[in-house]
Design an enzyme around this catalytic site. Structure first.
Site, PDB file in Angstrom:
ATOM      1  N   GLY A 128       0.786  -1.186  -0.275  1.00 17.56           N
ATOM      2  CA  GLY A 128       0.403  -0.304   0.308  1.00 17.56           C
ATOM      3  C   GLY A 128       0.900   1.383  -0.199  1.00 17.56           C
ATOM      4  N   SER A 223       5.441  -5.536  -2.840  1.00 22.81           N
ATOM      5  CA  SER A 223       5.158  -3.868  -2.697  1.00 22.81           C
ATOM      6  C   SER A 223       5.527  -3.397  -1.397  1.00 22.81           C
ATOM      7  CB  SER A 223       4.104  -4.059  -3.044  1.00 22.81           C
ATOM      8  OG  SER A 223       3.663  -3.046  -3.854  1.00 22.81           O
ATOM      9  N   TYR A 224       5.101  -2.479  -0.903  1.00 23.43           N
ATOM     10  CA  TYR A 224       5.457  -1.061  -0.132  1.00 23.43           C
ATOM     11  C   TYR A 224       5.362  -2.258   1.102  1.00 23.43           C
ATOM     12  CZ  TYR A 224       5.626   1.853   3.228  1.00 23.43           C
ATOM     13  OH  TYR A 224       6.414   3.270   4.726  1.00 23.43           O
ATOM     14  N   ASP A 410       6.646  -6.592 -14.358  1.00 27.17           N
ATOM     15  CA  ASP A 410       6.055  -5.190 -13.676  1.00 27.17           C
ATOM     16  C   ASP A 410       6.358  -4.073 -13.829  1.00 27.17           C
ATOM     17  OD1 ASP A 410       4.967  -3.812 -11.454  1.00 27.17           O
ATOM     18  OD2 ASP A 410       6.052  -4.631  -9.850  1.00 27.17           O
ATOM     19  N   HIS A 462       3.176  -7.945 -10.175  1.00 28.27           N
ATOM     20  CA  HIS A 462       3.421  -7.419  -9.080  1.00 28.27           C
ATOM     21  C   HIS A 462       2.942  -8.570  -8.503  1.00 28.27           C
ATOM     22  CE1 HIS A 462       4.857  -3.757  -6.949  1.00 28.27           C
ATOM     23  NE2 HIS A 462       3.118  -3.900  -6.358  1.00 28.27           N
TER      24      HIS A 462
END
Length: 487
Positions: A128, A223-224, A410, A462
């Site tokens: 996020g 991701s984050y 990605d 991703h």
């Protein structure tokens, strides 16, 4: 410096637009908005990242509450419309991480069908910041996927609980079913508080499930979570050191397509876009001529070329540049895939529909009536280092197994960004680059460095397990076994 800040504000604003145009998921919008605000306010990446390490981030009090009877209460009898045969135990519920504030984190836990008493324990975190790890549970590596009717489930034969007991944690409070009774908590959320609460969750969860206290433990995410995973690992490391005993038996971390370093993150994007025929030669030349991180020759020219770089690819999914888009108003959302081998671009809509059914929330023991893919209640993110590489470097000295894996189609957090970040660590190569395989096909490529391993997953975006579930399972199985993926 004024011109420099302006350029990188423009860049991050363009990134926001790029992500919204490309992707159908709220994750992209959250990440872009976050980077936009952070880069415009904090132009120096070095001081903040080392400040994180120099502060005693791990010295939190062990906030342990009695957990008697909680494991049994959290056991799920059956999820609505689940497959007929479910051969594993699964649990869900809340662990309070701050009783005074009324802050509680929601989890879903799937044990292994076989060897649950000996298989390792794995924590999964989506990114996020502020997106739900039930994305991982219901569209990636969890035991079930949601059918296109939004009401029924089918089995994921390549679920990671085949080889591990997996916890999916919705973190921080305000994400998914996690909540706080103190609304100001949502305005004071950041990397440090997220790591602290996740650590408090784990310490209490292990009291609830004491049979896992000495089990080998691994942290994974994407991701984050390139921030979440190393920061939580570092918090565990410091607390174990402070207590002079193994409070949590952490053995390793694995991060997929992780945002771990701003500088290499952005330049990896630009080079990926050009090398994958998504940018023109003119734009690529302009980026490299006018844009230099915090030392721009011409801020206006740089900003113009950055805008072009993010607009030129057009309306595609940046999370997988070759995947179809979900067309909600067309027949595509009605097509029946019902197989983990066929990527469905509308799967997040099916999941959202399922998790917002009252009977599903009752079965999950949820106390929040509205579930969102990503949080709209976390209004600000108060701290975030511009690079996580110093933390990773510290973790390497502790002997942890560290893998960075990357789906190679990605463009949002591309393989080029990850490779550039590893290059900054200047690590000796231990085992040279080679292909690895699944089902007699090349599954990707692997290179082992001293203290860190890079793994690519071929034709994965991703969300690696969504696009290549079999290859993802081979990859994570090798990681848990402490071996490189099979040649």
């Amino acid at each position: 410096m004024k011109g420099v800040a302006c350029t990188w504000m423009l860049l991050s604003m363009c990134l926001l637009g790029h992500l919204i145009i490309y992707g159908e998921a709220n994750e992209a919008e959250v990440l872009g908005d976050f980077l936009k605000s952070r880069l415009s306010k904090k132009p120096s990446p070095t001081v903040h990242s080392w400040a994180w390490l120099n502060e005693k981030t791990g010295n939190y009090p062990n906030y342990i509450q009695p957990q008697d009877g909680s494991m049994e209460a959290d056991k799920i009898g059956a999820l609505p419309s689940q497959p007929n045969v479910v051969d594993f135990n699964h649990y869900s519920g809340y662990v309070t991480v701050d009783s005074k504030a009324g802050r509680a984190l929601f989890y879903y836990f799937a044990e292994s069908p076989n060897n649950s008493s000996t298989n390792p324990l794995v924590l999964w975190l989506n990114g996020g910041p502020g997106c739900s790890s039930l994305i991982g549970a219901m569209t990636e590596l969890g035991p079930f996927r949601v059918n296109n009717d939004g009401e029924t489930l089918f089995r994921n034969n390549f679920a990671w609980n085949n080889v591990a007991n997996v916890i999916f944690l919705e973190s921080p409070a305000g994400v998914g079913f996690s909540y706080s009774n103190t609304s100001s908590d949502y305005q004071h959320t950041g990397d440090k508080s997220t790591a602290r609460d996740a650590y408090t969750f784990l310490i209490n969860w292990l009291e609830r499930f004491p049979q896992y206290k000495t089990r080998d433990f691994y942290i994974t995410g994407e991701s984050y979570a390139g921030h979440y995973v190393p920061q939580l690992a570092y918090t565990i490391f410091l607390n174990n050191k402070k207590a002079n005993q193994t409070l949590i038996n952490l053995k390793g971390i694995a991060v997929g397509n992780g945002w771990i370093d701003d500088h290499t993150g952005y330049w990896g994007q630009f080079d990926y876009l050009w090398t994958h025929a998504l940018n023109s030669d003119e734009t690529n030349k302009g980026i490299h001529t006018y844009c230099h991180y915090f030392n721009d020759k011409d801020p206006k020219e740089c900003g113009d070329f950055v805008i072009k770089a993010y607009n030129e690819p057009g309306d595609i999914d940046g999370y997988n540049i070759y995947a179809p888009l979900c067309q909600q108003d067309s027949s595509s959302i009605k097509n029946s895939y019902d197989s983990v081998n066929n990527f469905d671009p509308c799967s997040t809509y099916y999941m959202s529909s399922y998790l917002n059914r009252a009977e599903v929330q009752t079965a999950l023991h949820a106390k929040v009536s509205t579930w969102d893919l990503c949080s709209h209640s976390i209004d600000s993110w108060i701290d975030s280092p511009a690079t996580i590489l110093p933390i990773i470097k510290n973790l390497m000295t502790s002997g942890l197994q560290i893998w960075l894996y990357s789906g190679d189609v990605d463009s949002v957090v591309p393989i080029t960004s990850t490779r550039y970040a590893i290059q900054k660590l200047k690590l000796p190569v231990k085992a040279a680059w080679r292909p690895w395989s699944t089902n007699d096909e090349v599954g990707g490529y692997v290179e082992e460095y001293e203290g860190l391993t890079l793994v690519t997953v071929r034709d994965a975006g991703h969300l690696v397990p969504s696009y290549q579930p079999a290859r993802a399972l081979t990859m994570i199985s090798s990681f848990l076994q402490g071996a490189l993926p099979p040649a």
